[in-house]
Motif scaffolding. Structure first.
Motif, PDB file in Angstrom:
ATOM      1  N   PHE A 347       0.830  -1.206   0.000  1.00 36.83           N
ATOM      2  CA  PHE A 347       0.000   0.000   0.000  1.00 36.83           C
ATOM      3  C   PHE A 347       0.866   1.259   0.000  1.00 36.83           C
ATOM      4  O   PHE A 347       0.536   2.247  -0.646  1.00 36.83           O
ATOM      5  CB  PHE A 347      -0.927   0.017   1.225  1.00 36.83           C
ATOM      6  N   GLN A 348       1.957   1.220   0.776  1.00 39.46           N
ATOM      7  CA  GLN A 348       2.797   2.407   0.910  1.00 39.46           C
ATOM      8  C   GLN A 348       3.300   2.930  -0.431  1.00 39.46           C
ATOM      9  O   GLN A 348       3.381   4.133  -0.638  1.00 39.46           O
ATOM     10  CB  GLN A 348       4.008   2.091   1.800  1.00 39.46           C
ATOM     11  N   LYS A 349       3.640   1.993  -1.343  1.00 36.97           N
ATOM     12  CA  LYS A 349       4.138   2.401  -2.654  1.00 36.97           C
ATOM     13  C   LYS A 349       3.203   3.412  -3.282  1.00 36.97           C
ATOM     14  O   LYS A 349       3.627   4.355  -3.926  1.00 36.97           O
ATOM     15  CB  LYS A 349       4.196   1.180  -3.585  1.00 36.97           C
ATOM     16  N   VAL A 350       1.905   3.176  -3.123  1.00 30.09           N
ATOM     17  CA  VAL A 350       0.922   4.020  -3.791  1.00 30.09           C
ATOM     18  C   VAL A 350       0.471   5.178  -2.901  1.00 30.09           C
ATOM     19  O   VAL A 350       0.457   6.327  -3.327  1.00 30.09           O
ATOM     20  CB  VAL A 350      -0.301   3.178  -4.212  1.00 30.09           C
ATOM     21  N   ILE A 351       0.137   4.886  -1.630  1.00 27.78           N
ATOM     22  CA  ILE A 351      -0.608   5.896  -0.877  1.00 27.78           C
ATOM     23  C   ILE A 351       0.272   6.836  -0.061  1.00 27.78           C
ATOM     24  O   ILE A 351      -0.208   7.872   0.380  1.00 27.78           O
ATOM     25  CB  ILE A 351      -1.693   5.268   0.027  1.00 27.78           C
ATOM     26  N   HIS A 352       1.543   6.515   0.131  1.00 30.10           N
ATOM     27  CA  HIS A 352       2.374   7.445   0.901  1.00 30.10           C
ATOM     28  C   HIS A 352       2.517   8.753   0.123  1.00 30.10           C
ATOM     29  O   HIS A 352       2.556   8.738  -1.099  1.00 30.10           O
ATOM     30  CB  HIS A 352       3.748   6.836   1.173  1.00 30.10           C
ATOM     31  N   PHE A 353       2.574   9.858   0.816  1.00 37.42           N
ATOM     32  CA  PHE A 353       2.676  11.205   0.228  1.00 37.42           C
ATOM     33  C   PHE A 353       1.354  11.688  -0.356  1.00 37.42           C
ATOM     34  O   PHE A 353       1.326  12.724  -0.999  1.00 37.42           O
ATOM     35  CB  PHE A 353       3.735  11.275  -0.888  1.00 37.42           C
TER      36      PHE A 353
END
Lengths: 484, 202
Positions: A347-353
Motif C-alpha cells: 500500500f505504501q508504494k501508492v498511498i504514501h505522500f
C-alpha cells in the motif's frame, strides 16, 4: 470469569466536593475555543487548495503558518485541554482523593494558555521547528543555545510536569488500592507524554541528524497519538461508558490484554511514518509487524466496548454521549483496520505522500478522539454549569453535521489519495495530478465547512446552556470500580 | 499487579525504554557506525559557494551586496541557514517531500533514490523528509531550474507553472523582481537541495 469490576453510586461527598468543577469548566471552555480556532484554520487552509485563500498577501498569515495552527492547536489546544478537563473529573472520582491543589490547577491552566499563545505567535514569526506535529518553537537558534524566541518546548515540559504532579497526589494516595482500568491508562499516559515530548523535541533537533533523527521523529508523531491521545481516549471510554450505562465493562481480562498490548506494541510502531526510506529495513519491518499486531489489540478493546453495550442498545437513542462514543468507536475500528493494510509496503508504494494519509489522520483525530471528547462534553457540561442543555435540536445538528462532514471527508480524501498515488506511479505530469485532485479538494472544503458548522452549533449551545438553561437537577454520580 | 507502581515503572517507563532502544538506538548504531557516515557542519557544507549563489550575486549586484556583502563561504553559510529557517518556518516541507523512494517509478521522475548518507548534515537536522507531496519532491532540485525561474516562481507560481496551487511568496522580493535578503536565501537554499547526494555511492 467472575465480575472483577462493578459500578457503584458515589458515597455522599464529605464537606468539600472531591472534584474541582472550576478547573473542569475552565479547561472545557479553553478546549472549545481552541477547537474553533483550529477548525477554522483547517477550513481556511483548505481554501488555498481550491484557489480562494483569503490572506495571500500576508507573510504572517501564509497558508503554511495556518496549517501549523490547525494541527498544533488540535493537539495542544483542543486535545490537551479537553483530556485535562476530563482527567480532573475522572481521577478524583476514581481514587476518592482531590488533586494536589486548585490554585496550582489555575496556574497550570493560565500557563498552558500562555504557552499556546507563544506557540501561535512563534508560527506567525517563522519560528516553527521542523518536527511534524511538534512544530512548537524551541526558541533557540538552530544548533545553538542562543535564544531567539520564547522557549515553548521547555515550557511545555514544565507544564506537563506540573500536570503530572497534580494527578500524582491522588494516585499516590490510592497506591494501595487496586486501580480501575481507566487509571492504568491515565498513569502510563502521563508518563509517556513527558517522555515522548522530551525525546521528540530534543533528540532530532540537537543530537541525531538525518535518517536516524527521522526514526525518532516518526516515533514522536506516533507516540503522541499512541501513548498520550490513545490511552486518554481508551481510559475515557472505560470510565464514562460504564458510568452512563450503569453497568460494568464486559470483560476485565480483555481490558488487561488491551492495556499491556498497547504498552508493549504501540511505541514500536513509530518508524512506519517513513517507510521505504533510508531508515534501515529491519527497523521498518519491526514497525510494520507491530503495527499489524496493534490491530489485534484494537479489536479486543473495541469488542469489549461493544459487548458492554449489549442489552443496552437503546442508549444510542436516549443518550447523546453514548451515541458520540460508539460512532467514534466504529470509526476507530475502521481507521485501525485501514492502518493494518496501509502500513504494508504494497500500500505504501501508492498511498504514501498522498491525501489518503490525510483522510486517515482526520478520521482518527476527529472521527474518534474528538467525537469521544464531544461525548464527554455532552454528559459533563450540564453537570458542570448546573444547567440542562439549552437545545436538544442543536445537539442533534452538531452530531449529524459532524458525522456527515467526517464521512464525506474520509471517503473523498481516500479516493483522492488513490488517484494521486496511481498517477504518480504512472508518471503523469505533476500538473495533471493537481488538476485531477482539485474536485476532491472542493469536496474536502465543503466537508470541512459542515464540521465547522456543527462545532458552531455546539459552542452556541454550550454558551446558551450556561446562560439560560433550565436548572439541572442533581442526580447521584456513579463510578466504575475494581472489585477486590 | 494492578497497583500504581506497575503502571508507572513497567508500562510507563519500561515499555517506552524498549521501544527507544529498538527504534532509536538500533537505527542510530547501524546508520552511524556500520556505514561510517561523517556528519557535515554548516561551515563544511558552505566551503565552496555554489555556482547558483555566485550567479545571484552577478544578476543582482547591489541588492546582493546589501543582503550578504560579497560571495564567501561565510555569506553562503548565512544564506543557506536563513533559507532553511524560512523553508521550515513557512512549512514548505509539509507540501514538498525530500526523499526519493525506490518504488512507484520515482527514480524516473525525481532522480537517484535517497540514501542515508546524504542527510547526515546540519541542514538536515531535523531532516525535512516530509510526509505529503502536494507539490513535487525537492530532494534533487538543484540545477533543475535556473535562479530566474525560481524568482519568477516564488513571486507568483502560476507565472511558470500554470496549474500550480502553491502560494505566492512575493513579499520576499521587490516589486521589480529583485530578491530581498529572504528571497536570496530561499533561492540559495532550494538550489542547494540535492548537493549532498552528488557523488554518493548509490
Amino acid at each position: 470469569m467472575t465480575a472483577v469490576s462493578k459500578v457503584r453510586a458515589l458515597p455522599p461527598a464529605d464537606g468539600r466536593p472531591v472534584v474541582s468543577y472550576r478547573l473542569v469548566r475552565w479547561h472545557l471552555i479553553a478546549a472549545g475555543i481552541n477547537l474553533l480556532i483550529a477548525m477554522s484554520a483547517g477550513f481556511v487552509y483548505a481554501l488555498q487548495y481550491v484557489g480562494y485563500y483569503p490572506f495571500g498577501a500576508s507573510e504572517a498569515l501564509s497558508p503554511g503558518h495556518i496549517r501549523l495552527f490547525h494541527t498544533n492547536l488540535v493537539a495542544y489546544g483542543w486535545l490537551v485541554n479537553g483530556f485535562t478537563a476530563m482527567t480532573y473529573y475522572a481521577v478524583p472520582r476514581l481514587t476518592g482523593y482531590r488533586v494536589w491543589s486548585e490554585k496550582v490547577g489555575l496556574l497550570i491552566f493560565w500557563a498552558w494558555q500562555t504557552i499556546l499563545a507563544a506557540m501561535a505567535a512563534g508560527f506567525l514569526y517563522n519560528r516553527a521547528q521542523a518536527i511534524e506535529w511538534g512544530e512548537t518553537p524551541t526558541g533557540f537558534r538552530p544548533g545553538t543555545f542562543e535564544l531567539d524566541w520564547i522557549p515553548v518546548d521547555l515550557l511545555v515540559v514544565v507544564g506537563a510536569v506540573l500536570l503530572i504532579a497534580q494527578f500524582a497526589v491522588p494516585l499516590y494516595k490510592a497506591r494501595d488500592q487496586k486501580l480501575y482500568v481507566t487509571l492504568w491508562y491515565f498513569t502510563a499516559g502521563y508518563v509517556w507524554l513527558a517522555l515522548t515530548y522530551l525525546m521528540g523535541n530534543i533528540i532530532p533537533e540537537w543530537v541525531l541528524p538525518g535518517a536516524a533523527g527521522a526514526a525518532v521523529t516518526g516515533l514522536f508523531i506516533h507516540d503522541l497519538v499512541g501513548l498520550y491521545v490513545t490511552p486518554m481516549g481508551w481510559g475515557l471510554m472505560y470510565f464514562f461508558v460504564p458510568l452512563i450505562l450503569r453497568k460494568p465493562i464486559w470483560s476485565h481480562s480483555l481490558s488487561v490484554i488491551g492495556f499491556w498490548a498497547l504498552a508493549f506494541f504501540y511505541p514500536l510502531n513509530g518508524v512506519h511514518h517513513f517507510l521505504i526510506s533510508p531508515i534501515p529495513d529491519y527497523v521498518e519491518f519491526g514497525a510494520i509487524t507491530t503495527t499489524i499486531a496493534i490491530e489485534v489489540v484494537v479489536t479486543t478493546v473495541v469488542v469489549n466496548f461493544f459487548m458492554t453495550l449489549r442489552g443496552k442498545f437503546g442508549a444510542l437513542r436516549t443518550s447523546m454521549a453514548i451515541r458520540w462514543f460508539y460512532v467514534g468507536a466504529v470509526m476507530y475500528f475502521i481507521t485501525c483496520l485501514q492502518c493494518a493494510f496501509q502500513v504494508t509496503w504494497l500500500f505504501q508504494k501508492v498511498i504514501h505522500f498522498t491525501d489518503w494519509v490525510v483522510g486517515h489522520a482526520h478520521m482518527i483525530m476527529y472521527g474518534t478522539f474528538t467525537f469521544w471528547l464531544f461525548g464527554v462534553i455532552d454528559w459533563l457540561w450540564p453537570r458542570i454549569v448546573k444547567r440542562e442543555w439549552y437545545s436538544s435540536r442543536l445537539r442533534g445538528w452538531h452530531f449529524w453535521l459532524s458525522v456527515l462532514g467526517i464521512a464525506i471527508m474520509f471517503i473523498d480524501l481516500t479516493i483522492a489519495g488513490l488517484i494521486h498515488g496511481f498517477m504518480q506511479r504512472e508518471l503523469n505530469p505533476w500538473s495533471d495530478i493537481i488538476q485531477a485532485s482539485i474536485p476532491f479538494w472542493w469536496v474536502r472544503t465543503f466537508a470541512g465547512g459542515l464540521i465547522v458548522g456543527g462545532l458552531l452549533c455546539a459552542l452556541y449551545n454550550m454558551w446558551m446552556t450556561a446562560r439560560d438553561g433550565a436548572e439541572y437537577v442533581e442526580e447521584p454520580h456513579y463510578v466504575p470500580v475494581s472489585a477486590d | 499487579m494492578e497497583r500504581l507502581y506497575t503502571f508507572v515503572f513497567v508500562a510507563g517507563i519500561g515499555c517506552f525504554a524498549i521501544a527507544f532502544v529498538l527504534s532509536m538506538v538500533f537505527p542510530w548504531m547501524s546508520l552511524g557506525s556500520y556505514h561510517g557516515m561523517e556528519y557535515q557542519t554548516l561551515e563544511e557544507l558552505a566551503v565552496e559557494p555554489s555556482p547558483e549563489f555566485v550567479e545571484l550575486e552577478r544578476a543582482h549586484p547591489q541588492a546582493f551586496e546589501r543582503a550578504f556583502g560579497a560571495v564567501s563561504p561565510a555569506s553562503y553559510a548565512e544564506a543557506l541557514q536563513l533559507g532553511r529557517d524560512l523553508y521550515v518556518g513557512q512549512a514548505c516541507w509539509h507540501c514538498h517531500s525530500q526523499y526519493v523512494r525506490v518504488v512507484s517509478n520515482e527514480e524516473q521522475r525525481w532522480g537517484p533514490p535517497s540514501v542515508a548518507r546524504e542527510f547526515q548534515n546540519a541542514l538536515q537536522q531535523p531532516q525535512l523528509w516530509g510526509t505529503r507531496r502536494v507539490g513535487p519532491d525537492l530532494a534533487r532540485e538543484r540545477g533543475r531550474h535556473t535562479n530566474d525561474w525560481h524568482v519568477a516562481h516564488f513571486i507568483r507560481p502560476k507565472n511558470v507553472s500554470p496549474y500550480s496551487i502553491m502560494p505566492s511568496y512575493a513579499y520576499y522580493f521587490e516589486a521589480d523582481g529583485t530578491p530581498r535578503k529572504d528571497g536570496f536565501a530561499l533561492v540559495t537554499f532550494v538550489q542547494w537541495l540535492g548537493t549532498t547526494a552528488e557523488g554518493v555511492d548509490q
